[in-house]
Design a protein around this motif. Structure first.
Motif, PDB file in Angstrom:
ATOM      1  N   PRO A  51      -4.635 -22.512 -56.528  1.00  0.00           N
ATOM      2  CA  PRO A  51      -6.105 -22.472 -56.532  1.00  0.00           C
ATOM      3  C   PRO A  51      -6.641 -21.477 -57.558  1.00  0.00           C
ATOM      4  CG  PRO A  51      -5.241 -22.305 -54.291  1.00  0.00           C
ATOM      5  CD  PRO A  51      -4.077 -22.124 -55.221  1.00  0.00           C
ATOM      6  N   TYR A  66      -7.638 -21.666 -48.151  1.00  0.00           N
ATOM      7  CA  TYR A  66      -8.082 -23.057 -48.246  1.00  0.00           C
ATOM      8  C   TYR A  66      -7.235 -23.886 -47.293  1.00  0.00           C
ATOM      9  CZ  TYR A  66      -8.827 -27.679 -50.401  1.00  0.00           C
ATOM     10  OH  TYR A  66      -9.122 -29.003 -50.635  1.00  0.00           O
ATOM     11  N   MET A  91     -11.532 -26.472 -55.792  1.00  0.00           N
ATOM     12  CA  MET A  91     -10.605 -25.349 -55.684  1.00  0.00           C
ATOM     13  C   MET A  91      -9.656 -25.242 -56.868  1.00  0.00           C
ATOM     14  SD  MET A  91     -11.110 -23.496 -52.932  1.00  0.00           S
ATOM     15  CE  MET A  91      -9.537 -22.647 -52.770  1.00  0.00           C
ATOM     16  N   TYR A  92      -9.327 -26.358 -57.502  1.00  0.00           N
ATOM     17  CA  TYR A  92      -8.257 -26.351 -58.509  1.00  0.00           C
ATOM     18  C   TYR A  92      -8.707 -26.661 -59.937  1.00  0.00           C
ATOM     19  CZ  TYR A  92      -4.707 -26.191 -54.815  1.00  0.00           C
ATOM     20  OH  TYR A  92      -3.932 -25.813 -53.752  1.00  0.00           O
TER      21      TYR A  92
END
Length: 230
Positions: A129, A137, A26-27
């Motif tokens: 994100p 999320y 996600m990051y």
């Protein structure tokens, strides 16, 4: 990702340890192929091929935590922070996601709003994100017991964590939670009130509102700054 399905998903939900891999997805700024590895063909999966470094997420998942844990002990890190440091150094640091004072926010627009309402955070580091990931999320975990006390299935309380908000939406069984002591001769039962709502992620862990009327929440409730960002 390879089939183009991920853009159709609006939410990514993970539980416990799987959140280490999902948080990287996600990051982290690396490409999907770097993070997840290239598409493979079954006929090509020889032992030599499998011994190669297939993906960055896979590589971090197989790193040893023992050495990092021993280093934390040598530094005399606070016991309550050792596991946090081990996870951060093992899984997040290779992707530049282990800044100790970093805070979470759902989007750059949320960062701008948070800073506008909290000018002292003007120079703070925020992780948000990636825009090309699912818009929602959520990580599911459980709250640890108070120090010196033990828990059971009856005292387990779930915790929902997301870039925007963190908390437990309900009071467990509609009441308080009582934890028995590890050593009855040294401690007594401890009864605490848990759950009942969410706090913005950047403020999670701070002191409760000083105004008793604000305990029920609202659009903008002031709470104390957390000693350590979540």
């Amino acid at each position: 990702t390879e089939l183009g399905i991920m853009p159709k998903f609006e939410e990514l939900v993970t539980v416990s340890g799987s959140s280490w891999a999902s948080s990287i997805y996600m990051y982290a700024n690396q490409s999907d192929e770097e993070l997840l590895g290239a598409t493979t063909v079954l006929e090509e999966l020889t032992l030599d091929f499998l011994n190669q470094k297939a993906s960055l997420i896979g590589w971090t998942a197989t790193r040893s935590t023992v050495k990092i844990g021993l280093e934390m002990l040598d530094r005399k890190s606070p016991p309550g922070q050792i596991w946090q440091h081990i996870v951060g150094a093992t899984f997040l640091e290779p992707f530049g996601l282990n800044a100790p004072d970093a805070m979470l926010a759902a989007s750059p627009n949320d960062v701008a709003r948070i800073v506008a309402n909290n000018p002292k955070l003007e120079h703070a580091t925020f992780y948000t994100p990636r825009a090309d990931r699912p818009s929602s999320y959520v990580i599911f975990g459980a709250l640890w017991t108070p120090v010196g006390h033990t828990g059971s299935g009856y005292t387990a309380v779930g915790l929902q964590m997301s870039p925007g908000q963190i908390g437990s939406p309900f009071y467990p069984n509609g009441t308080t939670v009582t934890y028995p002591p590890l050593v009855p001769l040294l401690e007594s039962n401890r009864t605490v009130l848990l759950g009942g709502g969410f706090v913005e992620a950047f403020a999670f862990g701070g002191a409760a509102p000083s105004d008793p009327t604000a305990q029920s929440g609202g659009d903008a409730v002031s709470v104390g700054a957390p000693p350590i960002p979540f």
